[in-house]
Design a protein around this motif. Sequence first.
Motif, PDB file in Angstrom:
ATOM      1  N   GLN A  49       0.942  -1.328  -0.159  1.00 14.49           N
ATOM      2  CA  GLN A  49       0.026  -0.110   0.040  1.00 14.49           C
ATOM      3  C   GLN A  49       0.916   1.222   0.054  1.00 14.49           C
ATOM      4  OE1 GLN A  49      -3.779   0.278   0.157  1.00 14.49           O
ATOM      5  NE2 GLN A  49      -2.745   2.312  -0.735  1.00 14.49           N
ATOM      6  N   ALA A  50       1.988   1.250   0.626  1.00 11.46           N
ATOM      7  CA  ALA A  50       2.754   2.309   0.737  1.00 11.46           C
ATOM      8  C   ALA A  50       3.386   2.506  -0.534  1.00 11.46           C
ATOM      9  CB  ALA A  50       4.142   2.029   1.765  1.00 11.46           C
ATOM     10  N   ASP A  73       0.776   4.249  -2.613  1.00 11.89           N
ATOM     11  CA  ASP A  73       0.793   5.678  -2.346  1.00 11.89           C
ATOM     12  C   ASP A  73       1.813   6.698  -2.964  1.00 11.89           C
ATOM     13  OD1 ASP A  73      -1.639   4.783  -0.935  1.00 11.89           O
ATOM     14  OD2 ASP A  73      -0.430   4.891   1.195  1.00 11.89           O
ATOM     15  N   GLU A  74       2.869   5.868  -3.414  1.00  9.52           N
ATOM     16  CA  GLU A  74       4.019   6.740  -3.888  1.00  9.52           C
ATOM     17  C   GLU A  74       3.600   7.067  -5.554  1.00  9.52           C
ATOM     18  OE1 GLU A  74       7.343   4.714  -3.272  1.00  9.52           O
ATOM     19  OE2 GLU A  74       7.330   5.304  -1.118  1.00  9.52           O
ATOM     20  N   PRO A 109      -3.366   6.531  -8.378  1.00  3.44           N
ATOM     21  CA  PRO A 109      -3.602   5.604  -7.413  1.00  3.44           C
ATOM     22  C   PRO A 109      -4.335   4.487  -8.356  1.00  3.44           C
ATOM     23  CG  PRO A 109      -5.363   7.534  -7.302  1.00  3.44           C
ATOM     24  CD  PRO A 109      -4.109   7.980  -8.168  1.00  3.44           C
TER      25      PRO A 109
END
Length: 500
Positions: free
Chosen positions: A235-236, A239-240, A244
């Motif tokens: 998920q991280a 997020d980058e 999305p």
Amino acid sequence: MIHSYDPRTGETVGEPFPANSAAEADAIVRAAHAAGRVWRETPATERARELSGGSGETRAQVLEAVAEALEKNVEELWRVADAETALGETRLRGEVARAAGQFRLFAKVLRDGGHAEAVIDHATAEPPVPDLRRMNRPLSGVVGVYAASNFPFAFSVMGGDTASALAAGCAVVVKAHDGHPRTSELSAEVVRGALPDPALLGLVRGREAGGCVVRHPHVVGIGFTGSIPGGKAIQAMIDERPDPIPFYGELGSVNPVVVLPSARREGLAEGFAASLTLGVGQFCTNPGLLFVPEDAGLLVSLAEAVAATTGGPMLTARMREGFLHELERLSELDRLAEGRAGEGAYAVTPQLFTTGLEAFAAALPRVAEECFGPAGIVVTYRDPAELPAVLERLDGSLTATVHATDPAEAEEIAEVLTRKAGRVIWNGWPTGVAVRWAMHHGGPWPSSTAPAHTSVGAAAIRRWLVPTSYQDWPAELLPPELRDDNPLGVPRRVDGTLTL
């Protein structure tokens, strides 16, 4: 290099595999993306092919061909997987059959057509409303899949994420699990042999390559089965991204089981012990919490049942170390029973702990964290009226179970559990997830990242579909599913009425 290990001996199996570089991962995703353009336009069913005047296999037929290829190669598949997982012939043969069944189910889903969720609202003069038509279409890109450790077939390269994404019309790139690299390679080879373009199923190895898949601009969704830390890491990375994408992760679950005073006691302890230790406890639906009335006889039965079980090797050395670490946390509780020691380099022993409801509630949330392996906690209570407030504090789970003979007795508890789990079970055990139309395998966080979606069953295809509305669109340009004459015969809702 990624080495293959035999859990029974701890020795390496065969030659190691090189991890893919970022450049190699990029090339694999791009090849899948190119193949996916053609695959999306391939008719889903024979009727759609006839309508288009095309030739060749339909997507449904390809899925069935994959199923046949898996069954044809089961002998080699289970032997290779057993050398890396120690799961045994019976379990692994059954898992190949389950994987084949998933591909066949999605062929039926395509022929049924209901997954398109076609809706037509004709224009009206009063009030003035345009003609609107809506249906689901495949994501325009590649689906990235992270393979699971505990199901080398059913949740890995040939698993449900792959089958549902291909059915939807998407190409797939799988990040192979390091615990069974040889199985992953062979699985990909077998599946590719039945695909019209081998590039439709890409395979990458190693953490760097997996990260490249998540970040790649051609990847439009991620499916994952694994740990909570692993899911958070993915998920991280998402997020980058500048754009999305959806993340469908199946993470941690303790799967509480509540035994009420009216429950039948015959076979209860044996059923729990069998479910707790199935597959050395390495099931995402392992019943880690058991709430029972204060009853010395029942505790003795539970202790005897677990003491009669035998452990075995876990899938990897890392998973064994994680299990032993979690046992240190659980050792703060009273030990109720210990099974027989298993054989193998990565072997562990089944464990059962106990505590009272008040002490359990005081130790939340840490005491209720998942312990992945053959270990569980028995929580005793005096009054079932005290249970709902404690159950309300549990994290989300994939499943929740009630054992009772009086439905009225379970009414308040059932209301709590149906909000805490994606599947609720009456007088049964949670291990075992049927690949059916009505199955839901997901739940509130942390059991999954998207509780509205399932990773098992016919509805799993919805993760890889997006809706499109057509307003006053020319009939000649409409998809067949939305034309007035319904040439494909799919289920539709027309002007508010469900029709066939």
